[in-house]
Write an enzyme that holds these catalytic residues in place. Structure first.
Site, PDB file in Angstrom:
ATOM      1  N   GLU A 263      -0.838 -11.598   5.600  1.00  0.00           N
ATOM      2  CA  GLU A 263      -1.461 -11.603   4.269  1.00  0.00           C
ATOM      3  C   GLU A 263      -0.565 -12.291   3.234  1.00  0.00           C
ATOM      4  O   GLU A 263      -0.221 -11.720   2.197  1.00  0.00           O
ATOM      5  CB  GLU A 263      -1.834 -10.184   3.810  1.00  0.00           C
ATOM      6  CG  GLU A 263      -3.182  -9.737   4.362  1.00  0.00           C
ATOM      7  CD  GLU A 263      -3.903  -8.729   3.463  1.00  0.00           C
ATOM      8  OE1 GLU A 263      -4.653  -9.184   2.599  1.00  0.00           O
ATOM      9  OE2 GLU A 263      -3.713  -7.512   3.642  1.00  0.00           O
TER      10      GLU A 263
ATOM     11  N   TYR B 168      -2.722 -11.384  12.349  1.00  0.00           N
ATOM     12  CA  TYR B 168      -3.458 -10.663  11.311  1.00  0.00           C
ATOM     13  C   TYR B 168      -4.912 -10.553  11.756  1.00  0.00           C
ATOM     14  O   TYR B 168      -5.742 -11.397  11.479  1.00  0.00           O
ATOM     15  CB  TYR B 168      -3.342 -11.377   9.956  1.00  0.00           C
ATOM     16  CG  TYR B 168      -4.086 -10.704   8.836  1.00  0.00           C
ATOM     17  CD1 TYR B 168      -4.059  -9.320   8.696  1.00  0.00           C
ATOM     18  CD2 TYR B 168      -4.823 -11.431   7.916  1.00  0.00           C
ATOM     19  CE1 TYR B 168      -4.748  -8.694   7.680  1.00  0.00           C
ATOM     20  CE2 TYR B 168      -5.507 -10.816   6.885  1.00  0.00           C
ATOM     21  CZ  TYR B 168      -5.465  -9.443   6.777  1.00  0.00           C
ATOM     22  OH  TYR B 168      -6.161  -8.830   5.762  1.00  0.00           O
TER      23      TYR B 168
ATOM     24  N   ASP C 150      -0.527  -7.000  11.990  1.00  0.00           N
ATOM     25  CA  ASP C 150      -1.524  -6.054  11.497  1.00  0.00           C
ATOM     26  C   ASP C 150      -2.753  -6.195  12.373  1.00  0.00           C
ATOM     27  O   ASP C 150      -3.515  -7.142  12.223  1.00  0.00           O
ATOM     28  CB  ASP C 150      -1.830  -6.375  10.029  1.00  0.00           C
ATOM     29  CG  ASP C 150      -2.883  -5.459   9.443  1.00  0.00           C
ATOM     30  OD1 ASP C 150      -3.406  -4.605  10.188  1.00  0.00           O
ATOM     31  OD2 ASP C 150      -3.183  -5.591   8.245  1.00  0.00           O
TER      32      ASP C 150
ATOM     33  N   ASN D 280      -5.211  -3.995  12.560  1.00  0.00           N
ATOM     34  CA  ASN D 280      -6.373  -3.343  11.945  1.00  0.00           C
ATOM     35  C   ASN D 280      -7.123  -2.453  12.935  1.00  0.00           C
ATOM     36  O   ASN D 280      -8.363  -2.422  12.949  1.00  0.00           O
ATOM     37  CB  ASN D 280      -7.301  -4.381  11.305  1.00  0.00           C
ATOM     38  CG  ASN D 280      -6.919  -4.684   9.859  1.00  0.00           C
ATOM     39  OD1 ASN D 280      -6.634  -3.769   9.085  1.00  0.00           O
ATOM     40  ND2 ASN D 280      -6.891  -5.949   9.489  1.00  0.00           N
TER      41      ASN D 280
ATOM     42  N   ASP E  39       0.802  -2.382   0.347  1.00  0.00           N
ATOM     43  CA  ASP E  39       0.228  -1.132   0.874  1.00  0.00           C
ATOM     44  C   ASP E  39       0.656  -0.884   2.328  1.00  0.00           C
ATOM     45  O   ASP E  39       0.345   0.168   2.886  1.00  0.00           O
ATOM     46  CB  ASP E  39      -1.298  -1.071   0.698  1.00  0.00           C
ATOM     47  CG  ASP E  39      -2.001  -2.379   0.978  1.00  0.00           C
ATOM     48  OD1 ASP E  39      -1.352  -3.334   1.449  1.00  0.00           O
ATOM     49  OD2 ASP E  39      -3.221  -2.445   0.733  1.00  0.00           O
TER      50      ASP E  39
END
Length: 258
Positions: free
Chosen positions: A34, A106, A147, A149, A249
């Site tokens: 990101e 990602y 990440d 997810n 975050d």
DNA sequence: ATGCCTGTCTGGGACAGA
């Protein structure tokens, strides 16, 4: 050899947090996600001044991944996954550095589900599984970090409570099935292997006091092929990074290979 | 129960994130 992954949620606004974390944690390899900035606006000078070489795949406003290496220039092997020439998202960057192959990943979020974004997530996951098969078989160490997810299970090691997330793309059976099939190729989930059964969260939403309540999710993962797993020494989360001023975050996660 | 925060692009409000 310390390898880390950190979803910075915008490298421009996170640059000071990133630089201080690099200085403290001293990863040999740091994979970022990101970036939310274009190739041309990647802050290479600041990263080089911190002692890191870099390769990156940016995108204006969204996505974006990078591989940083301390005192070395990563050699780019591939940007983007094979299998869909129409995919415009910057979500996969593979490089060789410090004697190993590393990918910064990602994986699409997939919300809302069901819908086209969830379909894209699952299709992207299938392309990753396809591409990862040969990497898993490699005799040289390979590390796939980023990440993903995906919250692998409803256990407390992976999520504080699944109740308010049951309809979320991160917990769906389809997402978890793809995760399991990826691991079944022979990958070792470094954090889960070394810290079973205890909270090892890497993400806390900005709102609903999720950080102060430690209401987190484990979605950033470090996967090792057999050659890398043989060298596995330790793994952890740099939680304190999430508690600082203007944080991402996500918190960084890392593994040390002997 | 709810993007309730945050970043980005842009110049105020939409979109994306998880």
């Amino acid at each position: 050899m310390k390898i880390a992954t950190f979803n910075v949620n915008g490298i421009t606004s996170r640059l000071q947090r990133l630089l201080e974390w690099l200085d403290e944690s001293q990863p040999d390899i740091a994979c970022l996600q990101e970036l939310k900035t274009s190739d041309a606006t990647f802050p290479l000078q600041a990263i080089e001044a911190a002692g890191y070489g870099a390769v990156w795949h940016g995108q204006k406003g969204f996505n974006g991944v990078a591989v940083l290496a301390r005192g070395a220039q990563p050699v780019e092997i591939r940007r983007g996954l094979p299998g869909d020439p129409d995919d415009t998202h910057s979500r996969y960057l593979e490089a060789q550095v410090h004697g190993l192959t590393v990918a910064s990943i990602y994986l699409p979020n997939g919300n809302p589900q069901p819908g086209p974004k969830f379909d894209y997530k699952l299709a992207w996951f299938e392309r990753l599984i396809q591409h990862a098969a040969a990497l898993c078989e490699a005799r040289e160490p390979v590390v796939l970090v980023g990440d993903y997810n995906v919250v692998p299970s409803n256990e407390v090691g992976d999520i504080y409570s699944p109740k308010s997330w049951l309809d979320d793309a991160l917990l769906q059976p389809e997402s978890r099935d793809a995760w399991r099939r990826l691991l079944a190729q022979g990958w070792t989930d470094a954090i889960a292997t070394l810290h079973p059964g205890v909270p090892m969260y890497t993400f806390w939403d900005y709102f609903r006091n999720r950080w102060s309540r430690n209401a987190g999710l484990r979605i950033d993962h470090l996967l090792l092929n057999a050659a890398a797993a043989k060298q596995l020494a330790s793994a952890g989360i740099d939680r304190e990074v999430r508690g600082r001023d203007k944080p991402s975050d996500h918190a960084p996660a890392w593994v040390v290979l002997k």
